[in-house]
Design a protein around this motif. Structure first.
Motif, PDB file in Angstrom:
ATOM      1  N   TRP A 103       0.836  -1.207   0.000  1.00 59.84           N
ATOM      2  CA  TRP A 103       0.000   0.000   0.000  1.00 59.84           C
ATOM      3  C   TRP A 103       0.867   1.252   0.000  1.00 59.84           C
ATOM      4  O   TRP A 103       0.578   2.215  -0.718  1.00 59.84           O
ATOM      5  CB  TRP A 103      -0.952   0.005   1.201  1.00 59.84           C
ATOM      6  N   ALA A 104       1.935   1.230   0.781  1.00 57.86           N
ATOM      7  CA  ALA A 104       2.848   2.380   0.804  1.00 57.86           C
ATOM      8  C   ALA A 104       3.516   2.554  -0.552  1.00 57.86           C
ATOM      9  O   ALA A 104       3.635   3.680  -1.054  1.00 57.86           O
ATOM     10  CB  ALA A 104       3.897   2.197   1.900  1.00 57.86           C
ATOM     11  N   GLY A 105       3.936   1.458  -1.158  1.00 51.42           N
ATOM     12  CA  GLY A 105       4.534   1.531  -2.496  1.00 51.42           C
ATOM     13  C   GLY A 105       3.568   2.102  -3.509  1.00 51.42           C
ATOM     14  O   GLY A 105       3.936   2.951  -4.330  1.00 51.42           O
ATOM     15  N   ALA A 132      -2.382   2.439   3.823  1.00 51.80           N
ATOM     16  CA  ALA A 132      -1.114   1.933   4.347  1.00 51.80           C
ATOM     17  C   ALA A 132      -1.030   2.136   5.859  1.00 51.80           C
ATOM     18  O   ALA A 132      -0.595   1.246   6.589  1.00 51.80           O
ATOM     19  CB  ALA A 132       0.062   2.612   3.649  1.00 51.80           C
ATOM     20  N   LEU A 133      -1.485   3.310   6.322  1.00 53.23           N
ATOM     21  CA  LEU A 133      -1.446   3.587   7.759  1.00 53.23           C
ATOM     22  C   LEU A 133      -2.401   2.691   8.545  1.00 53.23           C
ATOM     23  O   LEU A 133      -2.133   2.368   9.701  1.00 53.23           O
ATOM     24  CB  LEU A 133      -1.795   5.054   8.032  1.00 53.23           C
ATOM     25  N   GLU A 158       9.652   4.621  10.332  1.00 52.25           N
ATOM     26  CA  GLU A 158      10.147   5.631   9.385  1.00 52.25           C
ATOM     27  C   GLU A 158       9.136   5.869   8.274  1.00 52.25           C
ATOM     28  O   GLU A 158       8.915   7.006   7.855  1.00 52.25           O
ATOM     29  CB  GLU A 158      11.486   5.205   8.789  1.00 52.25           C
ATOM     30  N   LEU A 159       8.542   4.816   7.796  1.00 54.47           N
ATOM     31  CA  LEU A 159       7.545   4.935   6.738  1.00 54.47           C
ATOM     32  C   LEU A 159       6.283   5.615   7.263  1.00 54.47           C
ATOM     33  O   LEU A 159       5.674   6.418   6.550  1.00 54.47           O
ATOM     34  CB  LEU A 159       7.229   3.554   6.154  1.00 54.47           C
ATOM     35  N   ILE A 160       5.918   5.339   8.491  1.00 49.63           N
ATOM     36  CA  ILE A 160       4.758   6.004   9.088  1.00 49.63           C
ATOM     37  C   ILE A 160       4.989   7.506   9.132  1.00 49.63           C
ATOM     38  O   ILE A 160       4.114   8.293   8.743  1.00 49.63           O
ATOM     39  CB  ILE A 160       4.471   5.445  10.501  1.00 49.63           C
ATOM     40  N   THR A 161       6.166   7.924   9.562  1.00 50.96           N
ATOM     41  CA  THR A 161       6.498   9.356   9.628  1.00 50.96           C
ATOM     42  C   THR A 161       6.435   9.984   8.242  1.00 50.96           C
ATOM     43  O   THR A 161       5.854  11.057   8.058  1.00 50.96           O
ATOM     44  CB  THR A 161       7.899   9.555  10.241  1.00 50.96           C
ATOM     45  N   LEU A 188       0.775  13.004   3.828  1.00 49.15           N
ATOM     46  CA  LEU A 188      -0.668  13.203   3.978  1.00 49.15           C
ATOM     47  C   LEU A 188      -0.996  14.619   4.433  1.00 49.15           C
ATOM     48  O   LEU A 188      -1.948  15.222   3.940  1.00 49.15           O
ATOM     49  CB  LEU A 188      -1.252  12.186   4.968  1.00 49.15           C
ATOM     50  N   SER A 189      -0.207  15.147   5.336  1.00 53.22           N
ATOM     51  CA  SER A 189      -0.483  16.511   5.796  1.00 53.22           C
ATOM     52  C   SER A 189      -0.303  17.508   4.656  1.00 53.22           C
ATOM     53  O   SER A 189      -1.058  18.468   4.543  1.00 53.22           O
ATOM     54  CB  SER A 189       0.393  16.883   6.995  1.00 53.22           C
TER      55      SER A 189
END
Length: 176
Positions: free
Chosen positions: A129-131, A152-153, A161-164, A170-171
């Motif tokens: 999902w992140a990809g 992804a979240l 690191e990917l969450i950050t 997103l912001s």
């Protein structure tokens, strides 16, 4: 077993001897090339890969693509992976490598297509999902990217690191 016991010299010798006696054994070649690439013995890995028929073996095609990348031959890596695609259900990690290489080498639209196939196959992979989100974002498909980032979240096992990174993206996207 020898590699796990840190007896890599002996393991390499056993594999080379076995291959000398068995010209068509692909499993031993796969194991050997995997370890040669891990040990950054690129030339030796290449000697085996260029002298082995890899067309019908997805594992060896994947290794050959990694070998090409190690040599800086990114287009050949993509060509090798695209050639004779295996069945997604049998080799999802093969497709994940293809998608990541598409993204890494500037083909974000193609990366998004492959990641989309992957999340359709298994929608519980946070990395896929992140990809997909990153590929869509790079393709300027911001609304679709936003949705994929959110997905992804929501999916467990995403690294911190990917969450950050995703939260930052997103912001920015929600301000547009």
């Amino acid at each position: 077993k020898l590699f796990k016991e840190n007896a890599s010299r002996k393991a390499y010798r056993v594999l080379y001897d076995f291959m000398a006696e068995h010209e068509i054994d692909l499993k031993s070649r796969t194991i050997l090339v995997t370890h040669l690439l891990q040990d950054e013995r690129i030339a030796e890995a290449g000697d085996i890969l260029v002298n082995t028929q890899i067309d019908q073996n997805p594992e060896l095609r994947e290794l050959k693509a990694r070998w090409y990348v190690a040599r800086g031959e990114n287009n050949m890596a993509l060509h090798t992976l695209r050639n004779n695609l295996p069945i997604l259900e049998d080799y999802p990690e093969y497709y994940a490598l293809l998608a990541s290489y598409y993204q890494r080498f500037g083909f974000s639209g193609k990366a998004a297509e492959v990641y989309d196939l992957l999340v359709q196959f298994d929608n519980e992979s946070a990395n896929w999902w992140a990809g997909l989100a990153i590929a869509l974002d790079s393709s300027k498909r911001y609304k679709d990217a936003e949705n994929a980032y959110k997905r992804a979240l929501e999916t467990p096992s995403l690294n911190s690191e990917l969450i950050t990174y995703i939260e930052n993206r997103l912001s920015l996207l929600t301000k547009k």
